[in-house]
Design an enzyme around this catalytic site. Structure first.
Site, PDB file in Angstrom:
ATOM      1  CG  ASP A   1      -1.656   1.248   1.418  1.00 32.19           C
ATOM      2  OD1 ASP A   1      -2.411   1.608   0.503  1.00 32.19           O
ATOM      3  OD2 ASP A   1      -1.486   1.901   2.476  1.00 32.19           O
TER       4      ASP A   1
ATOM      5  CG  ASP B   1      -1.139   7.650   0.231  1.00 31.23           C
ATOM      6  OD1 ASP B   1      -0.015   8.039  -0.094  1.00 31.23           O
ATOM      7  OD2 ASP B   1      -2.145   7.774  -0.502  1.00 31.23           O
TER       8      ASP B   1
END
Length: 489
Positions: A326, A328
């Site tokens: 992922d 952020d």
């Protein structure tokens, strides 16, 4: 396996009351036969039954093929051996068992009934089969959450026989933080007919015990509630027989006599312990005497074979081929709807963590929800600039997959749906189950599981407490990568 008992197993499942299963997967594990599996499926299950073939990979591989063929939306997978017969209310009882399972329960075992003859004492083989009624986590009737199977990788195919592969999976599930319980559903496990030498053949399980010790340490017997057996005595008897056989030709008469006497006393004690609770008829007595002579050297030989075969095995799992990050909150600090490359700041230790993976030959990609584009808050070009800055900081990731849709668009790619993971795996040329997803919220874990990938959660201040349940959790990205390099063990 195509045994005659299979038709009875499927017929009992079809006749049971309760909701029909979503799908019934029958895996043909017969080695090297082109003939179709002889199977009669009752009309009630015909449209729901899928028959697959492994070509003879062993029960662990067959079970893995079976559960992976079940649609991802099915949350629980119930395993049955082909020689069992479920009770008339089994399907309804299974539903009740699973409804009673809390969110931290990863597996629910059924209760096995092993019928023994009422007109005589049970034979040694019948008593051994009766032990299944008290065995912990026997896959003859065991239901696992799909999430558990995905996160653990399922059954370990290094267990080539129907022995210890269920205990291994249970221990790995508990290590991952899941609870295993017993339900109330009941299944009948008849004693299968066999020949008089079966007790010698089953000594091959000593090699599997070596593998269990390598994987789980010497106390695995206690944790798996498995009996230790008489291996030490078997090894002692085998050593006495060898000493007697070597000392006699060498002229060491006293040593040979003493060793032979010790072997005889130990063998008689072993045979008597097996004969005493049995029917004591002529066939059983002669079988116990003959096999009591053969079992100690067979057990010792298989144990030594296991020591050699598994000499390089340690308590590690299987490394993935790719890690999907992922963006952020995982690789870089979360700046909501960031459209400024100069605001890209790596999370502590993240650059070194990614470098460690690449040095180990593990491929890397990014899978990220970026609904700011769909909402009109950032432009596609701004997203590309920010992602390019991430590549500049970490070194280029092989694949980027970003979902730019809004939550209300109901797209198949936005996490927690599996689209991003599936697309990234396809572009990398690997299967989803060969990937690990590392993220900071529950949607990352859910998307990985929906795709059949494993996952590691690295919590931040935005991670909700409920998202930790059943997840493999690491303190930071460096810890997550070290878990990956150890095969998530």
């Amino acid at each position: 396996m195509g045994r005659p008992e299979l038709d009875r197993c499927v017929a009992a499942l079809a006749a049971a009351t309760g909701p029909a299963p979503e799908v019934v997967v029958v895996v043909d594990d017969r080695p090297g036969t082109p003939d179709p599996l002889p199977l009669h499926v009752p009309p009630e299950l015909a449209a729901r039954t899928l028959v697959l073939a492994t070509g003879g990979g062993g029960p662990a591989g067959a079970r893995n093929m079976g559960w992976r063929a079940v649609p991802p939306a099915v949350g629980w997978i119930a395993f049955l051996d082909d020689d069992v017969e479920v009770s008339p209310t089994w399907r309804a009882d299974l539903v009740a068992d699973l409804r009673a399972a809390g969110p931290d329960v990863g597996a629910v075992q059924g209760r096995l009934d092993v019928p023994l003859p009422r007109d005589r004492r049970p034979t040694d083989w019948e008593r051994g089969t009766r032990g299944l009624a008290d065995a912990a986590w026997a896959t003859a009737d065991m239901a696992y959450r799909r999430d558990v199977l995905v996160e653990t990788g399922g059954f370990d195919p290094r267990f080539r026989r129907a022995f210890r592969e269920d205990a291994d999976l249970a221990l790995r599930s508990e290590e991952a933080g899941w609870i295993l319980t017993r339900g109330d559903r009941r299944t009948r496990h008849p004693v299968r007919p066999t020949d008089r030498w079966v007790s010698v053949r089953v000594q091959a399980g000593n090699a599997d015990d070596v593998l269990m010790t390598r994987l789980h340490g010497g106390d695995w017997y206690r944790r798996a509630a498995a009996p230790r057996g008489r291996r030490r005595l078997h090894m002692a008897l085998t050593a006495l027989a060898v000493v007697a056989g070597v000392a006699a030709p060498a002229g060491r008469r006293r040593v040979a006599i003493a060793a032979a006497a010790g072997w005889l006393v130990g063998t008689v004690e072993f045979a008597a312990a097996r004969i005493r609770p049995g029917p004591r008829d002529r066939h059983e007595v002669t079988t116990m005497i003959a096999t009591s002579v053969l079992i100690p050297p067979a057990a010792t030989a298989h144990w030594l074979r296991g020591q050699w075969r598994h000499r390089g095995v340690g308590p590690t799992g299987v490394r993935p081929k790719a890690v999907l990050f992922d963006r952020d909150g995982t690789l870089v600090r979360d700046v909501p709807y960031n459209d400024q490359p100069d605001k890209v700041e790596p999370m502590p230790g993240a650059v070194e963590a990614v470098r460690m993976l690449r040095a180990a030959g593990i491929r890397t990609a990014v899978v990220s929800n970026q609904s700011g584009v769909g909402r009109g808050l950032i432009s596609p070009e701004a997203l590309r600039r920010v992602n390019a800055r991430v590549d500049a900081v970490f070194g280029p990731f092989e694949v980027w997959e970003c979902c730019v849709h809004r939550p209300e668009d109901d797209c198949p790619c936005r996490k927690p749906r599996p689209g991003l993971i599936e697309d990234a795996a396809r572009r990398l040329g690997v299967r989803p189950d060969e990937c690990v997803v590392i993220g900071d919220i529950g949607a990352d874990v859910a998307a990985a599981r929906a795709a059949g990938a494993r996952s590691v959660l690295v919590p931040t201040d935005t991670t909700r407490a409920g998202e930790l349940a059943g997840a493999r959790v690491a303190g930071d990205l460096g810890d997550a990568v070290r878990l990956v390099l150890r095969g998530l063990r």
